[in-house]
Design an enzyme around this catalytic site. Structure first.
Site, mmCIF file in Angstrom:
data_model
loop_
_atom_site.group_PDB
_atom_site.id
_atom_site.type_symbol
_atom_site.label_atom_id
_atom_site.label_comp_id
_atom_site.label_asym_id
_atom_site.label_seq_id
_atom_site.Cartn_x
_atom_site.Cartn_y
_atom_site.Cartn_z
ATOM 1 N N ALA A 29 60.137 -54.939 -110.713
ATOM 2 C CA ALA A 29 58.896 -54.485 -109.791
ATOM 3 C C ALA A 29 58.054 -54.583 -110.872
ATOM 4 O O ALA A 29 56.465 -54.624 -110.230
ATOM 5 C CB ALA A 29 59.464 -53.808 -109.966
ATOM 6 N N ASP A 30 57.643 -54.096 -112.391
ATOM 7 C CA ASP A 30 57.501 -54.140 -113.178
ATOM 8 C C ASP A 30 56.051 -55.810 -113.466
ATOM 9 O O ASP A 30 54.550 -55.523 -112.815
ATOM 10 C CB ASP A 30 57.620 -54.065 -114.185
ATOM 11 N N ILE A 31 56.606 -56.401 -113.236
ATOM 12 C CA ILE A 31 56.398 -57.461 -113.204
ATOM 13 C C ILE A 31 54.755 -58.097 -112.490
ATOM 14 O O ILE A 31 53.437 -58.132 -111.575
ATOM 15 C CB ILE A 31 56.790 -58.795 -113.490
#
Length: 403
Positions: free
Chosen positions: A175-177
């Protein structure tokens, strides 16, 4: 430097992963990235170890592998944003920057005069990108968030894992990436828009919105049918056979994407009659009848080794691959041939291994120049070269705790 973004300056006030991933990608493409960190502490991920980098003598540097994964090609300056003199340093750096990245809690930078409205008032060409858990407005805007809770709340965990087991997060903070990747594409779109208008703008990239946006076929399956998608383990909700299978000595991943490939797959399995079976002649029929088909394939694939099946499927053009661990993946001749493993200079460790940027440009080569910086490694250089501060000015800032 030879990358396509040479000449662009990025001021990176972000920490942890989504923002740093975005700024690292911009740095790989040639942008000059200055990372602003807290004096004495730095980015949270500096402490996210072990493992730690080792000096050439085998001593721990207390520089985490995690931090190294997402901060190469950057310069580090330490600035205390709570100090007026520190705020002035950031404002001056913003004046000469094209892009500012931040992922503070919504509204947190306003009290320092470093929010988008404040900075773009005197830096009208500045592209100001804010990454947050839930966005700059809405009922959850003030809530903090990390990747795992976004994977959970944004539906990804409900789709991941065995149907009979618990919901699972992915093995990397995806999700961050993906939010970082959306941020990069948005920033480059804003750079293009600025060429037309002469003005920058504020970009709002939430983790939650990004997570929902890239659910792709799974979200559309739900929106079109009204049926909530369920976990299928390593199987695919819309394609059959498209999943892992146990072999006589391990596992493989079979990814049959069309009807011709299925017929060829059946021949490889020495079961050509499956390719002509009316229950399996189209993908939609195979999806409907997966509970019949999959046990037949499982029984057959379990009779030979992984390597033998890979050989047969590859010769027939049937997509199939081994389920490698990272040691096997990095040892693949393809990785070695394409130079995906590189070594970067580091001021404490000597050199640090790195995974190359996967993008290849024909004219403006991506360049990995340096490993992630140690905390504040470039503070004095940046203050002198970018802002024209004297040694006395810098000593005063340091004595006052601003840097």
């Amino acid at each position: 430097m030879s990358g396509p973004l040479v000449g662009l300056k990025v001021l990176d006030l972000s920490r942890v992963l989504a923002g740093p991933w975005a700024s690292q990608l911009l740095a790989d493409f040639g942008a000059d990235v200055i990372k602003v960190e807290r004096p004495g502490q730095g980015d949270d991920t500096r402490q996210w170890g072990p493992p730690w980098l080792q000096t050439p003598d085998g001593e721990s540097t207390r520089e985490s592998a995690y931090f190294q994964s997402t901060n190469r090609n950057k310069k580090s300056i330490t600035v205390d944003l709570s100090k007026p003199a520190g705020q002035e340093v950031v404002k001056q750096l913003a004046k000469s920057s094209d892009i500012l990245l931040e992922n503070y809690r919504v509204g947190a930078l306003a009290k320092f005069g470093l929010d988008a409205a404040s900075l773009t008032a005197f830096c009208p060409r500045l592209i100001y990108c804010s990454i947050s858990a839930y966005g700059q407005e809405g009922p959850r805007a003030n809530e903090p968030g990390y990747d795992a809770m976004i994977q959970a709340a944004g539906g990804l965990m409900s789709l991941t894992g065995d149907a009979a087991g618990m919901p699972q997060k992915t093995g990397v903070a995806i999700a961050d990436i993906m939010t970082g990747m959306y941020a990069v594409s948005a920033i480059l779109a804003a750079v293009h828009a600025r060429e037309q208008s002469g003005c920058g703008q504020h970009i709002d990239v939430p983790l939650y919105d990004s997570q929902l946006a890239w659910l792709a076929n799974q979200s559309m399956n739900y929106l079109v049918s009204g049926e909530v998608p369920q976990r299928h383990g390593n199987a695919h909700p819309n394609i059959v056979p498209y999943q892992s299978f146990r072999t006589s000595d391990g596992f493989l991943m079979l990814a049959v994407g069309n009807d011709r490939q299925f017929r060829d797959c059946a021949v490889c399995l020495d079961c050509p009659e499956l390719g002509g079976d009316e229950r399996f002649q189209s993908n939609s029929l195979r999806v409907q009848n997966r509970q019949i088909l999959i046990p037949l394939l499982e029984q057959r694939i379990a009779t030979k080794t992984t390597d033998r099946w890979l050989e047969k499927f590859s010769a027939a053009g049937v997509p199939c691959g081994p389920i490698n661990d990272l040691a096997a993946a990095f040892a693949d001749p393809q990785v070695l041939e394409r130079g995906l493993l590189q070594s970067l200079p580091h001021s404490l460790a000597g050199t640090v291994p790195a995974v190359a940027n996967p993008v290849r440009f024909s004219a403006t080569a991506v360049e990995l120049r340096s490993a992630a910086p140690v905390l504040g490694e470039h503070t004095d250089t940046i203050l002198k070269e970018e802002l024209g501060y004297s040694d006395d000015d810098i000593a005063g800032l340091r004595a006052g705790g601003a840097i």
